[in-house]
Design a protein around this motif. Structure first.
Motif, PDB file in Angstrom:
ATOM      1  N   LEU A 251       0.827  -1.203   0.000  1.00 38.38           N
ATOM      2  CA  LEU A 251       0.000   0.000   0.000  1.00 38.38           C
ATOM      3  C   LEU A 251       0.866   1.259   0.000  1.00 38.38           C
ATOM      4  CD1 LEU A 251      -3.098   0.239   0.008  1.00 38.38           C
ATOM      5  CD2 LEU A 251      -2.991   0.654   2.467  1.00 38.38           C
ATOM      6  N   ALA A 252       1.992   1.222   0.728  1.00 41.61           N
ATOM      7  CA  ALA A 252       2.860   2.408   0.850  1.00 41.61           C
ATOM      8  C   ALA A 252       3.731   2.627  -0.384  1.00 41.61           C
ATOM      9  CB  ALA A 252       3.744   2.277   2.092  1.00 41.61           C
ATOM     10  N   THR A 253       4.235   1.546  -0.983  1.00 42.70           N
ATOM     11  CA  THR A 253       5.178   1.669  -2.097  1.00 42.70           C
ATOM     12  C   THR A 253       4.526   1.523  -3.464  1.00 42.70           C
ATOM     13  OG1 THR A 253       5.701  -0.705  -2.129  1.00 42.70           O
ATOM     14  CG2 THR A 253       6.975   0.697  -0.631  1.00 42.70           C
ATOM     15  N   GLY A 254       3.351   0.898  -3.515  1.00 42.10           N
ATOM     16  CA  GLY A 254       2.735   0.636  -4.805  1.00 42.10           C
ATOM     17  C   GLY A 254       3.403  -0.480  -5.573  1.00 42.10           C
ATOM     18  N   GLU A 255       4.275  -1.221  -4.908  1.00 38.62           N
ATOM     19  CA  GLU A 255       4.965  -2.333  -5.547  1.00 38.62           C
ATOM     20  C   GLU A 255       4.321  -3.657  -5.138  1.00 38.62           C
ATOM     21  OE1 GLU A 255       7.366  -2.149  -7.756  1.00 38.62           O
ATOM     22  OE2 GLU A 255       7.370   0.049  -7.676  1.00 38.62           O
ATOM     23  N   ASP A 290      -6.053   9.035  -9.891  1.00 41.44           N
ATOM     24  CA  ASP A 290      -4.876   9.890  -9.734  1.00 41.44           C
ATOM     25  C   ASP A 290      -3.594   9.094  -9.551  1.00 41.44           C
ATOM     26  OD1 ASP A 290      -6.490  12.171  -9.883  1.00 41.44           O
ATOM     27  OD2 ASP A 290      -6.947  12.057  -7.730  1.00 41.44           O
ATOM     28  N   GLY A 291      -3.692   7.769  -9.626  1.00 40.37           N
ATOM     29  CA  GLY A 291      -2.504   6.937  -9.478  1.00 40.37           C
ATOM     30  C   GLY A 291      -2.139   6.626  -8.043  1.00 40.37           C
ATOM     31  N   GLN A 292      -2.977   7.018  -7.088  1.00 41.08           N
ATOM     32  CA  GLN A 292      -2.709   6.737  -5.683  1.00 41.08           C
ATOM     33  C   GLN A 292      -3.146   5.302  -5.345  1.00 41.08           C
ATOM     34  OE1 GLN A 292      -1.113   8.941  -3.583  1.00 41.08           O
ATOM     35  NE2 GLN A 292      -0.872  10.105  -5.500  1.00 41.08           N
ATOM     36  N   THR A 293      -2.327   4.597  -4.564  1.00 41.41           N
ATOM     37  CA  THR A 293      -2.665   3.236  -4.150  1.00 41.41           C
ATOM     38  C   THR A 293      -3.726   3.285  -3.059  1.00 41.41           C
ATOM     39  OG1 THR A 293      -0.418   2.507  -4.666  1.00 41.41           O
ATOM     40  CG2 THR A 293      -1.759   1.046  -3.323  1.00 41.41           C
ATOM     41  N   ILE A 294      -4.873   2.682  -3.328  1.00 41.55           N
ATOM     42  CA  ILE A 294      -5.991   2.749  -2.379  1.00 41.55           C
ATOM     43  C   ILE A 294      -6.387   1.382  -1.830  1.00 41.55           C
ATOM     44  CG2 ILE A 294      -6.951   4.847  -3.390  1.00 41.55           C
ATOM     45  CD1 ILE A 294      -8.950   3.060  -4.897  1.00 41.55           C
ATOM     46  N   GLY A 295      -5.798   0.343  -2.373  1.00 36.92           N
ATOM     47  CA  GLY A 295      -6.162  -0.991  -1.906  1.00 36.92           C
ATOM     48  C   GLY A 295      -5.206  -2.032  -2.445  1.00 36.92           C
ATOM     49  N   VAL A 296      -5.501  -3.286  -2.118  1.00 37.48           N
ATOM     50  CA  VAL A 296      -4.654  -4.406  -2.539  1.00 37.48           C
ATOM     51  C   VAL A 296      -5.546  -5.510  -3.102  1.00 37.48           C
ATOM     52  CG1 VAL A 296      -2.973  -6.140  -1.834  1.00 37.48           C
ATOM     53  CG2 VAL A 296      -2.912  -3.870  -0.804  1.00 37.48           C
ATOM     54  N   PHE A 297      -5.154  -5.989  -4.265  1.00 39.05           N
ATOM     55  CA  PHE A 297      -5.827  -7.118  -4.898  1.00 39.05           C
ATOM     56  C   PHE A 297      -5.050  -8.382  -4.549  1.00 39.05           C
ATOM     57  CE2 PHE A 297      -6.557  -9.918  -8.624  1.00 39.05           C
ATOM     58  CZ  PHE A 297      -7.934  -9.984  -8.578  1.00 39.05           C
ATOM     59  N   VAL A 298      -5.710  -9.326  -3.885  1.00 32.76           N
ATOM     60  CA  VAL A 298      -5.078 -10.568  -3.430  1.00 32.76           C
ATOM     61  C   VAL A 298      -5.500 -11.697  -4.363  1.00 32.76           C
ATOM     62  CG1 VAL A 298      -4.824 -12.196  -1.524  1.00 32.76           C
ATOM     63  CG2 VAL A 298      -5.118  -9.748  -1.056  1.00 32.76           C
ATOM     64  N   GLN A 299      -4.529 -12.400  -4.905  1.00 36.86           N
ATOM     65  CA  GLN A 299      -4.830 -13.502  -5.804  1.00 36.86           C
ATOM     66  C   GLN A 299      -3.843 -14.635  -5.565  1.00 36.86           C
ATOM     67  OE1 GLN A 299      -4.420 -12.579  -9.941  1.00 36.86           O
ATOM     68  NE2 GLN A 299      -5.418 -14.438 -10.643  1.00 36.86           N
ATOM     69  N   GLY A 300      -4.321 -15.867  -5.597  1.00 34.68           N
ATOM     70  CA  GLY A 300      -3.410 -16.991  -5.399  1.00 34.68           C
ATOM     71  C   GLY A 300      -4.140 -18.315  -5.435  1.00 34.68           C
ATOM     72  N   HIS A 301      -3.456 -19.357  -5.048  1.00 35.11           N
ATOM     73  CA  HIS A 301      -4.080 -20.676  -4.963  1.00 35.11           C
ATOM     74  C   HIS A 301      -3.366 -21.514  -3.905  1.00 35.11           C
ATOM     75  CE1 HIS A 301      -0.911 -20.961  -8.031  1.00 35.11           C
ATOM     76  NE2 HIS A 301      -0.736 -22.201  -7.639  1.00 35.11           N
ATOM     77  N   GLU A 302      -4.110 -22.442  -3.340  1.00 32.33           N
ATOM     78  CA  GLU A 302      -3.567 -23.301  -2.291  1.00 32.33           C
ATOM     79  C   GLU A 302      -2.682 -24.376  -2.910  1.00 32.33           C
ATOM     80  OE1 GLU A 302      -5.042 -26.293   1.318  1.00 32.33           O
ATOM     81  OE2 GLU A 302      -6.495 -25.008   0.283  1.00 32.33           O
TER      82      GLU A 302
END
Length: 507
Positions: A251-255, A290-302
């Motif tokens: 969230l802080a770095t956008g990476e 505006d390019g600001q990071t506002i959330g996180v998209f979580v994706q994966g698999h077990e």
């Protein structure tokens, strides 16, 4: 809000039901399951219905848009707008919708008249914030549509459109059609999101609030109610496992951050202990306009099964290496001891090969059972069957032996049978071997086995111990941590062996 609720202004008390009924704008009040709960006179006038005929009926039983082939689509549009207002708690608009109305003719027959409507659907809430009614406000715009679509010159059309707001209606229709298309596309995307085989979640803001999650994610966490909750509240066991600092960093770095085969402890059912689940995942930043990071998209698999399979494979390879080393050490010891007892190469080869075959027989038994162990009776039968089943009698319960114990007892039985065939009971035509065993002390199980030879040549105690005797005593005392007694009465050799069953010596 009830229809008989009173609105007070100074000394003037107005019956809201009367105001509702006197309004020139058509209104109908619906329950959440889309039954007609009330309507005003303007609504009855524009639809040609009577209060008694439609009150309490499902809306689309009272008005079904007639038999035309467009009727199902007309009904679908109105129903979808009402359900959207009910389910989202937000007002929804239909700029233009075609919906036919039944008209009673003089002869008593019903015909359906095509009409065009503009509708607004407003949710009505109770004190608890629950939707208890839907208010439909409809405007009959059939005349505007008729004027707008009537054949005319371009100049007349432009002027008339300005007068009757035809251009506005045209734009409204286009916007409504675009909205329907976008809504369909959105629903398709949401369906794909929900049915995706991998787990997906959308987290919003610095507290990582769950905005959406799919079925795979719900299954991963045990179908808990997490919608709208911060991560630490929704999944409290996560807080101390290092994932929240990772989300904070994204969230802080956008990476983005990618994790491979990471273990996470989850409580997958109520009151259950924590269970370690292995996952591959990525935390992807979500940005606003505006390019600001506002959330996180979580994706994966077990990947729990894959990780455990890799661990089992590594364990099996390590175990195999251990067994091979110990087997080679056993073979080396057999070779050296056999060589000491046989100066002649031919007799050395015979003795060495026989002992390797005995070791191989027990390996075969263990392999058939995936090296989980072998039965004592099966091992004894394997090592004595070459001398005739009728000449070796066995008596005892089934005893499951661990792999190491099985290998040691297999070598012991081979040496005893070989000795009996050369010098003992099995060297005589009428000689026999009786083998009895039992389990003593169930709390600390101990195997007691007696090998007794009878009917063979007279027996005397040997002056020195041969390789077979030394191998037997070494296996019992060293490998099995047990005790052994060898008695030489004239009637035949008797060997008594006692070993613990709980101990699992190194292979």
């Amino acid at each position: 809000m009830g229809l008989k609720e009173l609105f007070k202004s100074g000394d003037l008390t107005v019956d809201l039901a009367s105001v509702f009924d006197a309004s020139p704008n058509p209104y109908v009040l619906l329950t959440p399951d889309l039954r007609i709960a009330g309507m005003n006179q303007a609504y009855l006038n524009v639809t040609g219905a009577t209060r008694e005929a439609i009150l309490g009926k499902p809306l689309f039983d009272a008005f079904d848009s007639g038999p035309g082939e467009d009727a199902p689509e007309n009904v679908r549009q109105v129903k979808a707008s009402l359900e959207k207002a009910r389910d989202t708690g937000q007002r929804d608009h239909l700029a233009v919708v075609r919906f036919s109305i039944a008209r009673r003719q003089a002869n008593g027959a019903d015909t359906f008249e095509d009409r065009f409507w503009s509708a607004t659907h407003t949710p009505i809430f109770d004190d608890a914030g629950e939707v208890v009614f839907l208010l439909q406000h409809t405007t009959d715009i059939t005349e505007l549509e008729t004027l707008r679509n009537r054949g005319r010159t371009a100049t007349e059309a432009s002027a008339l459109d300005s007068v009757v707001s035809g251009a506005v209606l045209g734009r409204a229709e286009q916007v409504q059609e675009d909205n329907r298309r976008l809504e369909t596309e959105r629903n398709q995307l949401v369906e794909l999101f929900m049915q995706a085989p991998g787990f997906i979640a959308v987290l919003s803001g610095p507290d990582h609030v769950f905005q959406m999650h799919n079925m795979a994610y719900a299954q991963l966490i045990g179908h808990r109610d997490i919608a709208g909750k911060p991560l630490v509240e929704a999944l409290p066991e996560i807080e101390s496992q290092g994932f929240i600092p990772l989300l904070d960093t994204v969230l802080a770095t956008g990476e983005p951050f990618e994790g491979r085969s990471l273990g996470v402890q989850l409580q997958r059912s109520p009151d259950a202990p924590l269970e370690t689940v292995w996952v591959d995942f990525i935390f992807q930043p979500i940005r606003d306009a505006d390019g600001q990071t506002i959330g996180v998209f979580v994706q994966g698999h077990e990947v729990t099964e894959s990780v455990l399979a890799d661990e089992r494979q590594k364990l099996m390879i390590d175990e195999l290496n251990h067994r091979v080393k110990n087997t080679l050490a056993t073979v080396q010891s057999i070779a050296m001891q056999t060589a000491r007892s046989h100066a002649d190469p031919r007799t050395f080869a015979e003795g060495f090969q026989a002992r390797l075959l005995a070791l191989s027989h027990t390996h075969d038994l263990l392999t058939r059972r995936n090296w989980e162990g072998a039965d004592l009776g099966d091992i004894l039968q394997h090592e004595t069957e070459a001398h005739g089943a009728s000449r070796v009698s066995t008596n005892g319960p089934r005893v499951a032996l661990a792999p190491a114990a099985a290998l040691s007892l297999g070598m012991i039985f081979h040496e005893l049978a070989t000795n009996a065939a050369k010098y003992g009971a099995l060297s005589a035509q009428d000689g026999r071997v009786l083998v009895d065993w039992s389990i003593a002390d169930p709390t600390r199980p101990r195997l007691k086995l007696v090998w007794r030879e009878t009917g063979g040549p007279p027996v005397t105690a040997p002056d020195r111990k041969g390789f077979g005797s030394r191998l037997i005593e070494r296996n019992v005392r060293h490998d099995l941590a047990g005790e052994i007694e060898l008695d030489y009465p004239s009637g035949g050799l008797t060997v008594t062996i006692s070993v613990p069953l709980e101990r699992e010596p190194d292979l």
